[in-house]
Design an enzyme around this catalytic site. Structure first.
Site, PDB file in Angstrom:
ATOM      1  N   GLY A 185       0.845  -1.186   0.000  1.00  0.00           N
ATOM      2  CA  GLY A 185       0.000   0.000   0.000  1.00  0.00           C
ATOM      3  C   GLY A 185       0.877   1.231   0.000  1.00  0.00           C
ATOM      4  O   GLY A 185       2.103   1.139   0.204  1.00  0.00           O
ATOM      5  N   GLN A 192       2.943   9.804   2.160  1.00  0.00           N
ATOM      6  CA  GLN A 192       4.292   9.224   2.032  1.00  0.00           C
ATOM      7  C   GLN A 192       5.076   9.808   0.861  1.00  0.00           C
ATOM      8  O   GLN A 192       6.274   9.576   0.745  1.00  0.00           O
ATOM      9  CB  GLN A 192       4.216   7.695   1.881  1.00  0.00           C
ATOM     10  CG  GLN A 192       3.763   7.000   3.152  1.00  0.00           C
ATOM     11  CD  GLN A 192       3.655   5.500   2.946  1.00  0.00           C
ATOM     12  OE1 GLN A 192       2.641   5.002   2.487  1.00  0.00           O
ATOM     13  NE2 GLN A 192       4.724   4.768   3.252  1.00  0.00           N
ATOM     14  N   CYS A 219       7.044  -0.983   6.613  1.00  0.00           N
ATOM     15  CA  CYS A 219       6.545   0.218   5.944  1.00  0.00           C
ATOM     16  C   CYS A 219       7.608   0.744   5.001  1.00  0.00           C
ATOM     17  O   CYS A 219       8.799   0.755   5.359  1.00  0.00           O
ATOM     18  CB  CYS A 219       6.198   1.263   7.005  1.00  0.00           C
ATOM     19  SG  CYS A 219       5.580   2.816   6.333  1.00  0.00           S
ATOM     20  N   LEU A 220       7.180   1.198   3.834  1.00  0.00           N
ATOM     21  CA  LEU A 220       8.142   1.760   2.876  1.00  0.00           C
ATOM     22  C   LEU A 220       8.799   3.036   3.410  1.00  0.00           C
ATOM     23  O   LEU A 220       9.846   3.432   2.925  1.00  0.00           O
ATOM     24  CB  LEU A 220       7.441   2.058   1.546  1.00  0.00           C
ATOM     25  CG  LEU A 220       6.930   0.832   0.776  1.00  0.00           C
ATOM     26  CD1 LEU A 220       6.109   1.274  -0.429  1.00  0.00           C
ATOM     27  CD2 LEU A 220       8.087  -0.053   0.346  1.00  0.00           C
ATOM     28  N   HIS A 236      -3.167   0.182   8.540  1.00  0.00           N
ATOM     29  CA  HIS A 236      -1.820   0.743   8.368  1.00  0.00           C
ATOM     30  C   HIS A 236      -1.853   1.922   7.390  1.00  0.00           C
ATOM     31  O   HIS A 236      -1.289   2.987   7.672  1.00  0.00           O
ATOM     32  CB  HIS A 236      -0.871  -0.354   7.868  1.00  0.00           C
ATOM     33  CG  HIS A 236       0.518   0.119   7.600  1.00  0.00           C
ATOM     34  ND1 HIS A 236       1.606  -0.315   8.327  1.00  0.00           N
ATOM     35  CD2 HIS A 236       1.010   0.984   6.674  1.00  0.00           C
ATOM     36  CE1 HIS A 236       2.697   0.278   7.863  1.00  0.00           C
ATOM     37  NE2 HIS A 236       2.365   1.064   6.856  1.00  0.00           N
ATOM     38  N   GLU A 237      -2.532   1.734   6.254  1.00  0.00           N
ATOM     39  CA  GLU A 237      -2.537   2.789   5.228  1.00  0.00           C
ATOM     40  C   GLU A 237      -3.336   4.013   5.678  1.00  0.00           C
ATOM     41  O   GLU A 237      -2.907   5.152   5.476  1.00  0.00           O
ATOM     42  CB  GLU A 237      -3.082   2.258   3.903  1.00  0.00           C
ATOM     43  CG  GLU A 237      -2.215   1.192   3.245  1.00  0.00           C
ATOM     44  CD  GLU A 237      -0.748   1.567   3.164  1.00  0.00           C
ATOM     45  OE1 GLU A 237      -0.431   2.763   2.956  1.00  0.00           O
ATOM     46  OE2 GLU A 237       0.097   0.674   3.332  1.00  0.00           O
ATOM     47  N   HIS A 258      -1.556   6.390   7.969  1.00  0.00           N
ATOM     48  CA  HIS A 258      -0.657   7.358   7.328  1.00  0.00           C
ATOM     49  C   HIS A 258      -1.356   8.690   7.089  1.00  0.00           C
ATOM     50  O   HIS A 258      -0.740   9.755   7.187  1.00  0.00           O
ATOM     51  CB  HIS A 258      -0.164   6.817   5.976  1.00  0.00           C
ATOM     52  CG  HIS A 258       1.011   5.902   6.065  1.00  0.00           C
ATOM     53  ND1 HIS A 258       2.225   6.291   6.592  1.00  0.00           N
ATOM     54  CD2 HIS A 258       1.179   4.620   5.657  1.00  0.00           C
ATOM     55  CE1 HIS A 258       3.075   5.278   6.517  1.00  0.00           C
ATOM     56  NE2 HIS A 258       2.472   4.255   5.963  1.00  0.00           N
TER      57      HIS A 258
HETATM   58 ZN    ZN Z   1       3.425   2.433   5.673  1.00  0.00          ZN
END
Ligand code: ZN
Length: 191
Positions: A49, A54, A102-103, A144-145, A148
């Protein structure tokens, strides 16, 4: 389409809560282009995701997709989903322990408690209302998404610091046991 740089933990922009998007703005070409770029960036980075925050855009848009993901080989499949202005509502008090990465948090994973059953209300990328119930492991990915978009990262929710590990050490020491947990969750909730 273009791949965008993904902000890394410590960048203050990751902590800025995103603003809702109105219908006219959503239809505009800059926002439609942003959505295309989020998809390309997520796929190039092999994420499950990606949220607009981000890539430094404080708008309430996030995307999800899982299709035989090498970063998360045990994850149940999620078709490409675009969520605009998402609101999540827990549907029960049932939670599970999710091992998240997480990215925006390089080479770190940790355990986070997530609701196992959530209601999702949002628009799709065309402004069409979307309402669904998401259960099991996939519900963790949604949480999680959407976190953000509130300026929150999974590390904010890690209650046991001993669960923190590098990706290599996740594979070495934790993936086997966690994969069994995911399988049990999928058996119980269907995803
Ligand atoms: Zn993340």
């Amino acid at each position: 389409m273009a791949c965008l740089p993904i902000l890394q933990i410590g960048d203050p922009a990751l902590r800025v809560p995103a603003e809702p998007v109105d219908a006219a703005t959503l239809a505009s070409s800059p926002i439609q282009q942003l959505i295309d770029n989020l998809i390309e960036t997520m796929r190039a980075a092999e994420g499950a995701g990606l949220a607009a925050t981000q890539v430094g855009q404080p708008v309430q848009i996030c995307i999800l997709e899982v299709d035989r993901n090498r970063r998360y080989p045990y994850k149940p499949r999620i078709p490409l989903t675009v969520l605009v202005n998402p609101v999540l509502t827990p549907l029960s008090s049932h939670t599970f322990s999710n091992y998240e990465g997480c990215l925006s948090v390089p080479n770190l994973r940790g355990r986070v408690e997530r609701y196992a059953e959530i209601g999702v209300e949002a628009w799709d990328r065309h402004g069409e209302p979307l309402a669904r119930t998401v259960r099991g492991y996939t519900a963790g990915t949604y949480q999680h998404e959407v976190d953000h978009l509130a300026g929150r990262l999974f590390v904010d929710h890690v209650t046991d610091p001993e669960s923190l590990c590098t990706w290599d050490n996740f594979t070495r020491f934790h993936q086997k046991g966690f994969t069994a947990e995911v399988e049990a969750l999928v058996d119980r909730f269907g995803s």
